[in-house]
Write a protein that holds these residues in place. Sequence first.
Motif, short mmCIF file in Angstrom:
data_model
loop_
_atom_site.label_atom_id
_atom_site.label_comp_id
_atom_site.label_asym_id
_atom_site.label_seq_id
_atom_site.Cartn_x
_atom_site.Cartn_y
_atom_site.Cartn_z
N ALA A 25 0.84 -1.20 0.00
CA ALA A 25 0.00 0.00 0.00
C ALA A 25 0.87 1.26 0.00
CB ALA A 25 -0.92 -0.01 1.22
N PHE A 26 1.95 1.25 0.78
CA PHE A 26 2.86 2.39 0.81
C PHE A 26 3.52 2.59 -0.55
CE2 PHE A 26 6.87 4.53 1.72
CZ PHE A 26 6.43 5.57 2.52
N ALA A 27 3.93 1.51 -1.20
CA ALA A 27 4.56 1.62 -2.52
C ALA A 27 3.58 2.14 -3.57
CB ALA A 27 5.11 0.26 -2.95
N HIS A 75 13.93 10.26 0.15
CA HIS A 75 13.06 9.91 1.27
C HIS A 75 12.74 8.42 1.25
CE1 HIS A 75 8.87 10.11 3.19
NE2 HIS A 75 9.73 10.31 4.16
N LEU A 76 12.40 7.91 0.07
CA LEU A 76 12.09 6.48 -0.05
C LEU A 76 13.32 5.63 0.27
CD1 LEU A 76 9.96 4.35 -0.91
CD2 LEU A 76 11.01 4.44 -3.17
N SER A 77 14.48 6.03 -0.20
CA SER A 77 15.68 5.23 0.06
C SER A 77 16.02 5.23 1.55
CB SER A 77 16.86 5.73 -0.76
OG SER A 77 17.23 7.02 -0.35
N LEU A 78 15.82 6.36 2.24
CA LEU A 78 16.03 6.38 3.69
C LEU A 78 15.05 5.45 4.41
CD1 LEU A 78 16.64 10.16 4.48
CD2 LEU A 78 18.26 8.29 4.74
N LEU A 79 13.79 5.49 4.00
CA LEU A 79 12.79 4.64 4.65
C LEU A 79 13.04 3.16 4.41
CD1 LEU A 79 9.53 6.67 4.00
CD2 LEU A 79 10.90 6.59 6.08
N THR A 81 15.94 1.79 3.68
CA THR A 81 17.16 1.43 4.40
C THR A 81 16.87 1.20 5.88
OG1 THR A 81 18.48 2.72 2.85
CG2 THR A 81 19.51 2.17 4.95
N LEU A 82 16.09 2.08 6.48
CA LEU A 82 15.70 1.89 7.87
C LEU A 82 14.89 0.62 8.05
CD1 LEU A 82 14.71 5.52 8.90
CD2 LEU A 82 16.66 4.21 9.74
N ASP A 83 14.01 0.34 7.11
CA ASP A 83 13.15 -0.85 7.20
C ASP A 83 13.95 -2.13 7.06
OD1 ASP A 83 10.77 -2.23 7.50
OD2 ASP A 83 10.40 -2.26 5.34
N VAL A 84 14.92 -2.15 6.17
CA VAL A 84 15.67 -3.38 5.92
C VAL A 84 16.72 -3.64 6.99
CG1 VAL A 84 17.30 -4.45 4.31
CG2 VAL A 84 15.24 -3.37 3.44
N TYR A 85 17.42 -2.61 7.41
CA TYR A 85 18.58 -2.82 8.28
C TYR A 85 18.33 -2.65 9.76
CZ TYR A 85 21.25 -3.04 4.02
OH TYR A 85 21.73 -3.42 2.80
N MET A 86 17.19 -2.12 10.15
CA MET A 86 16.89 -2.01 11.59
C MET A 86 15.94 -3.13 11.98
SD MET A 86 16.43 2.00 12.54
CE MET A 86 16.30 1.71 14.29
N ALA A 94 12.05 5.91 14.04
CA ALA A 94 13.06 6.51 13.18
C ALA A 94 12.46 6.90 11.82
CB ALA A 94 14.23 5.55 12.98
N MET A 95 11.56 6.07 11.30
CA MET A 95 10.88 6.39 10.04
C MET A 95 9.96 7.61 10.22
SD MET A 95 9.88 2.62 8.80
CE MET A 95 10.56 2.04 7.29
N LEU A 96 9.30 7.69 11.36
CA LEU A 96 8.44 8.85 11.65
C LEU A 96 9.27 10.13 11.73
CD1 LEU A 96 5.72 10.12 12.51
CD2 LEU A 96 6.33 9.52 14.85
#
Length: 151
Positions: A25-27, A75-79, A81-86, A94-96
């Motif tokens: 849904a986000f994508a 913005h998408l790459s940061l989100l 990256t946070l989703d995959v590596y945290m 952190a995403m918020l």
Amino acid sequence: MTVKTHKGFAKTTMSYFRSKPLRVAFAILWIIFFGLIISLGFEPNPYALHVLDDPEPHSYPIELVIILVMAMLFHLSLLVTLDVYMRSRWKLLAMLVTSVLFLLCFGMMAMHAPPPLGGMIFWTFLSSLLFLLLCFWQVCLFVLRRFLGRS
């Protein structure tokens, strides 16, 4: 990219989206707003029309649209990256924070924003709202599990 690595990339991408349906849904929302920002560049700028008395037709604001598209990609790459590596509960916070920082950065220009910038502000507002709701949901689940003993 060879055929062998292309198949691995497609497999990895599909498993990433299959694991949590909210990512799909986000994508989809991201793709919609990506196209919306590009198409809003064709709309006339109301501030330039009424205040600056700039006659029509306006040129397409290619510089602004490219900057906004690059900001959306960043913005998408940061989100992602946070989703995959945290792997902690603090991931959503952190995403918020990341989305709110983007909202503050672009929201300061909201008063005289041209239409593409308005689309970007709306996108960062929606993504911040989504992560705020997810953080609230995680806190509610934590309280239920920790203090009420429910699973």
